[in-house]
Motif scaffolding. Structure first.
Motif, PDB file in Angstrom:
ATOM      1  N   ALA A  18       0.855  -1.188   0.000  1.00 43.52           N
ATOM      2  CA  ALA A  18       0.000   0.000   0.000  1.00 43.52           C
ATOM      3  C   ALA A  18       0.887   1.232   0.000  1.00 43.52           C
ATOM      4  CB  ALA A  18      -0.910  -0.021   1.227  1.00 43.52           C
ATOM      5  N   ILE A  23      -2.525   0.426  -4.346  1.00 40.39           N
ATOM      6  CA  ILE A  23      -1.749  -0.801  -4.163  1.00 40.39           C
ATOM      7  C   ILE A  23      -0.816  -0.974  -5.350  1.00 40.39           C
ATOM      8  CG2 ILE A  23      -1.860  -3.298  -3.878  1.00 40.39           C
ATOM      9  CD1 ILE A  23      -3.076  -1.765  -1.536  1.00 40.39           C
ATOM     10  N   GLY A 179     -10.385  -7.279  -3.021  1.00 36.52           N
ATOM     11  CA  GLY A 179      -9.777  -6.341  -3.966  1.00 36.52           C
ATOM     12  C   GLY A 179     -10.768  -5.843  -4.997  1.00 36.52           C
ATOM     13  N   ILE A 182     -13.799  -3.559  -2.677  1.00 39.27           N
ATOM     14  CA  ILE A 182     -13.473  -2.374  -1.885  1.00 39.27           C
ATOM     15  C   ILE A 182     -13.356  -1.121  -2.750  1.00 39.27           C
ATOM     16  CG2 ILE A 182     -10.953  -2.522  -1.986  1.00 39.27           C
ATOM     17  CD1 ILE A 182     -10.963  -1.962   1.060  1.00 39.27           C
ATOM     18  N   THR A 183     -13.145  -1.301  -4.043  1.00 40.47           N
ATOM     19  CA  THR A 183     -13.021  -0.147  -4.939  1.00 40.47           C
ATOM     20  C   THR A 183     -14.345   0.220  -5.614  1.00 40.47           C
ATOM     21  OG1 THR A 183     -12.387  -1.604  -6.779  1.00 40.47           O
ATOM     22  CG2 THR A 183     -10.614  -0.699  -5.440  1.00 40.47           C
ATOM     23  N   ARG A 372      -3.135  -8.005  -4.566  1.00 41.88           N
ATOM     24  CA  ARG A 372      -3.763  -6.704  -4.290  1.00 41.88           C
ATOM     25  C   ARG A 372      -4.783  -6.833  -3.160  1.00 41.88           C
ATOM     26  NH1 ARG A 372      -2.632  -2.902  -8.128  1.00 41.88           N
ATOM     27  NH2 ARG A 372      -1.636  -3.682 -10.021  1.00 41.88           N
ATOM     28  N   GLY A 373      -5.579  -7.904  -3.211  1.00 43.61           N
ATOM     29  CA  GLY A 373      -6.553  -8.126  -2.146  1.00 43.61           C
ATOM     30  C   GLY A 373      -5.889  -8.339  -0.800  1.00 43.61           C
ATOM     31  N   PHE A 376      -4.832  -4.973   0.529  1.00 39.87           N
ATOM     32  CA  PHE A 376      -5.999  -4.265   1.068  1.00 39.87           C
ATOM     33  C   PHE A 376      -6.352  -4.813   2.450  1.00 39.87           C
ATOM     34  CE2 PHE A 376      -7.361  -2.789  -3.287  1.00 39.87           C
ATOM     35  CZ  PHE A 376      -7.394  -1.447  -2.972  1.00 39.87           C
ATOM     36  N   SER A 377      -6.318  -6.141   2.594  1.00 34.84           N
ATOM     37  CA  SER A 377      -6.632  -6.762   3.874  1.00 34.84           C
ATOM     38  C   SER A 377      -5.659  -6.308   4.946  1.00 34.84           C
ATOM     39  CB  SER A 377      -6.589  -8.288   3.742  1.00 34.84           C
ATOM     40  OG  SER A 377      -6.785  -8.913   4.988  1.00 34.84           O
ATOM     41  N   THR A 380      -6.427  -2.717   6.009  1.00 39.84           N
ATOM     42  CA  THR A 380      -7.588  -2.564   6.898  1.00 39.84           C
ATOM     43  C   THR A 380      -7.248  -2.935   8.333  1.00 39.84           C
ATOM     44  OG1 THR A 380      -8.362  -4.817   6.413  1.00 39.84           O
ATOM     45  CG2 THR A 380      -9.222  -3.044   5.028  1.00 39.84           C
ATOM     46  N   VAL A 387      -8.386   3.261   5.392  1.00 41.40           N
ATOM     47  CA  VAL A 387      -8.993   2.523   4.281  1.00 41.40           C
ATOM     48  C   VAL A 387     -10.506   2.552   4.458  1.00 41.40           C
ATOM     49  CG1 VAL A 387      -9.025   0.303   3.044  1.00 41.40           C
ATOM     50  CG2 VAL A 387      -6.975   0.997   4.275  1.00 41.40           C
TER      51      VAL A 387
END
Length: 714
Positions: A18, A23, A179, A182-183, A372-373, A376-377, A380, A387
């Protein structure tokens, strides 16, 4: 603090970080966005990632792959035998665990799969730290949805050994779903019908299909199904077996008898498969494959599809299973998102598109979506990144039972209970209640071993509850145990306590009469009404001793110490090679320059002396100095510098003097130019002033003359 997501694949690993309000997938030391998931061993050091891949063909017996598919397995597991087909190193039993036997530092050594994954994670950590220029500690790692408790524990242990803190083990398709979701800013609200997406992930070694429902700010996994032995490597193997037959017939070479020839054909087959995904036919050429024989072949896409037809016939099975568990039909799915390198195969795309009766979606990066996911995890869970709130509700894939011994005082007591059913939301906590007069044990195990991958032991753990005793009236102690399936999908009985049924008084809420709010004059406080109720009140804690599938702390500490030792050895070898290369490069550079740019700064005697030293050092380097210590290479370099140093110093002094002369000349030229400009400006100013001074005095009065004339006329 860094935020890192790791997609630990069976063939390659991708790293997401990140930064820059998004990402990024970072590159490794050779600028590749994916790093081979390989660990190699040599007589001098270990080779990890790209280095292992580069030396794989010449070091087949000591290069290990399938890391994540071996971790947490017993050697007797049938899946380990399958992995041996895709591994050129020898898989062995290491204290009951699947491991490998290799030649390392000149002797045979055994390592468990957990140690191999830990070694590989140290490489991933180094790649990330070098890119970010920050220490790496907190990470999120992806695992297959079919991973069991013992495999997940082994992955956490590998992270501990490697010195990384795994904040979460997240299932591959769940990471992809996060991933994706969330967008999205147009997801339905809680009151609206959820958006249903099926994520189909077909990678190098396995195939997973998950149905996920999305609403604003959350995702819910409804069903996950998989085929653990369906992936790109199965296509490669089928193609290699076909080519082996063809080469034997046409070129009289049998690659099945030569591991290196087989490995080279396997690499060529993978490239051929990729070309055939974009072209109807493609050639294959391998020079000097075996016995100095060059081989060639031409393959059509139709021929490849015919070879893998048994695989393609299994393609819809996980999808049908996922739809069945979610109680949905194909038409209920709003979108089918395809990820994983194998989803580029045209036959796979055509089969699935026909099954759903709609176009498939390829909006995600097929190779990097999981990484990418994961990032993101991790973001968070990290306190340093803001985020968008997005809740992730995964599900339990294997039902878990708890069993216990029957209490002598309760002859009709049930002795088992399914605490976590398949499809339960995860993470999840359940409170178990027992009536006991003495300490007791309970065990957790998977209730349907036939659904487990390979031949995994269904046993998860044994938990002993201490300090249980009858109360003063010789009655049962009411014991409460908190069983939790955490973020990683790992089960623990986290705590225990006992309660007593007691009568307690609690206030009764009275309904306010109209006007009560204004009655403030009364000085006498009316007593509040209460009522007696029977409640369970927590009275104390119950210690719990746990025995689970994880490794003992002593073993982990020993492995950590060994990993740190091997890491330092690798680092020393790398630094030694760097000094050796520096010495070799200096020899060639000085030999060239002594007759070139350094020639005028050395006497003939100095030149002869330096040439002799360079020749002696070169001869030593390619004979006795081929493999020695870092300090000796440094000493040899110092010997050369002792002779070459004065010559180089004279060259530098002249070069510096020339630079000073050039700089001085430039400064003088600039000063001269400034003086000329200043003189020019002064001359212009003087000319302008002289022009103004030379104007006649009457000019100003003549301008007013017309006005005076006009006044006189009036």
């Amino acid at each position: 603090m860094s935020v890192v997501g790791i997609d630990l694949g069976a063939q390659t690993t991708k790293i997401g970080v990140a930064r820059n309000k998004g990402i990024d997938i970072i590159t490794n030391e050779v600028s590749n966005r994916q790093t081979p998931s390989l660990v190699g061993f040599t007589r001098r050091s270990r080779h990890l990632g790209e280095a292992a891949k580069g030396g794989e063909i010449s070091n087949l017996k000591n290069t290990v792959g399938s890391l994540k598919r071996l971790i947490g397995r017993s050697f007797n597991d049938p899946d380990v035998a399958i992995e041996q087909e895709y591994n050129t190193s020898t898989l062995v039993d290491v204290d009951g665990q699947a491991g490998v036997e290799v030649n390392y530092l000149g002797k045979k050594e055994k390592f468990t799969a957990t140690q191999l994954v830990a070694a590989y994670l140290t490489k991933i950590k180094d790649i990330t730290a070098k890119e970010l220029r920050l220490p790496v500690s907190d990470v999120t790692v992806s695992v297959p949805a079919w991973f069991t408790d013992v495999q997940r524990r082994a992955m956490i242990d590998a992270g501990d050994i490697a010195g990384v803190n795994i904040l979460r083990l997240i299932n591959d398709t769940t990471a992809t779903a996060l991933g994706w979701g969330i967008t999205k800013l147009d997801l339905p609200t809680a009151e609206e019908k959820p958006r249903r997406v099926m994520f189909v992930d077909i990678g190098y070694s396995d195939y997973t299909a998950s149905i996920v429902e999305f609403r604003k700010g959350e995702l819910n996994v409804k069903a996950t199904a998989y085929d653990r032995h369906f992936g790109g490597r199965n296509f490669d193997k089928a193609l290699t077996e076909h080519l082996a037959v063809e080469f034997k017939e046409k070129f009289k070479v049998d690659i099945t008898t030569n591991p290196k020839a087989w490995a080279r054909t396997l690499v060529a087959a993978e490239k051929l498969k990729k070309v055939l995904s974009a072209n109807p036919q493609a050639p294959l050429n391998i020079e000097s494959l075996m016995d100095d024989v060059d081989v060639r072949a031409m393959m059509k896409r139709d021929e490849l599809e015919e070879m893998v037809k048994p695989l393609l016939d299994r393609l819809t099975v996980p999808i049908e299973q996922a739809l069945s568990e979610a109680k949905l039909k194909a038409e209920d799915i709003d979108s089918i998102e395809m990820v994983g390198g194998c989803t580029r195969v045209p036959a796979i795309k055509d089969t699935l598109s026909k099954y759903f009766g709609k176009n498939l979606s390829f909006t995600l990066n097929q190779d990097e979506a999981i990484a990418r996911g994961c990032a993101f995890s991790c973001a968070t869970l990290s306190p340093v990144f803001r985020v968008r709130d997005f809740a992730v509700h995964d599900i339990v894939n294997y039902p878990i039972d708890f069993t216990w011994e029957q209490s002598p005082e309760i002859p009709d007591e049930d002795t088992s209970l399914t605490v976590f059913s398949r499809g339960n939301v995860m993470p999840s906590t359940k409170i178990l209640t027992f009536y006991r007069k003495q300490p007791f044990d309970l065990e957790a195990r998977y209730s349907k071993p036939e659904t487990m991958p390979g031949k995994v032991n269904p046993w998860i753990g044994r938990f002993s509850v201490k300090n249980v005793q009858a109360n003063a009236e010789n009655d049962f102690m009411i014991c409460k145990l908190k069983a939790r399936l955490n973020l990683h999908g790992i089960l623990n009985v986290e705590s225990g306590y006992y309660v007593e049924d007691m009568e307690v008084e609690e206030p009764v809420e009275e309904e306010k009469k109209e006007g009560d709010a204004m009655d403030t004059d009364s000085k006498d406080e009316q007593p509040k009404k209460t009522r007696k109720v029977k409640k369970q009140v927590r009275k104390g804690d119950l210690p719990i001793a746990s025995a689970t599938g994880g490794f003992d702390q002593a073993i982990k500490e020993a492995w950590t110490e060994r990993e740190n030792s091997m890491y330092m050895e690798d680092k020393l070898v790398a630094e030694t090679d760097e000094k050796k290369n520096e010495l070799e490069a200096s020899i060639y550079e000085l030999r060239d320059k002594i007759d070139g740019v350094y020639s005028e700064f050395a006497s003939d005697e100095e030149k002869d002396k330096l040439r002799a030293k360079l020749t002696d050092t070169e001869d030593w380097l390619y004979e006795d100095g081929e493999d020695t210590t870092k300090s000796i290479y440094v000493a040899k370099m110092d010997d050369i510098r002792f002779i070459a140093g004065p010559i180089i110093q004279r060259y530098k002094e002249k070069a510096e003097a020339e630079r000073d002369a050039v700089r001085k000349a430039e400064e003088e030229a600039a000063a001269k130019k400034r003086a000329e400009l200043e003189a020019k400006k002064q001359a212009e100013d003087a000319a302008k002033k002289a022009e103004e001074d030379s104007k006649p005095e009457g000019d100003a009065e003549m301008q007013d003359a017309p006005a005076e004339e006009s006044a006189d006329k009036q």
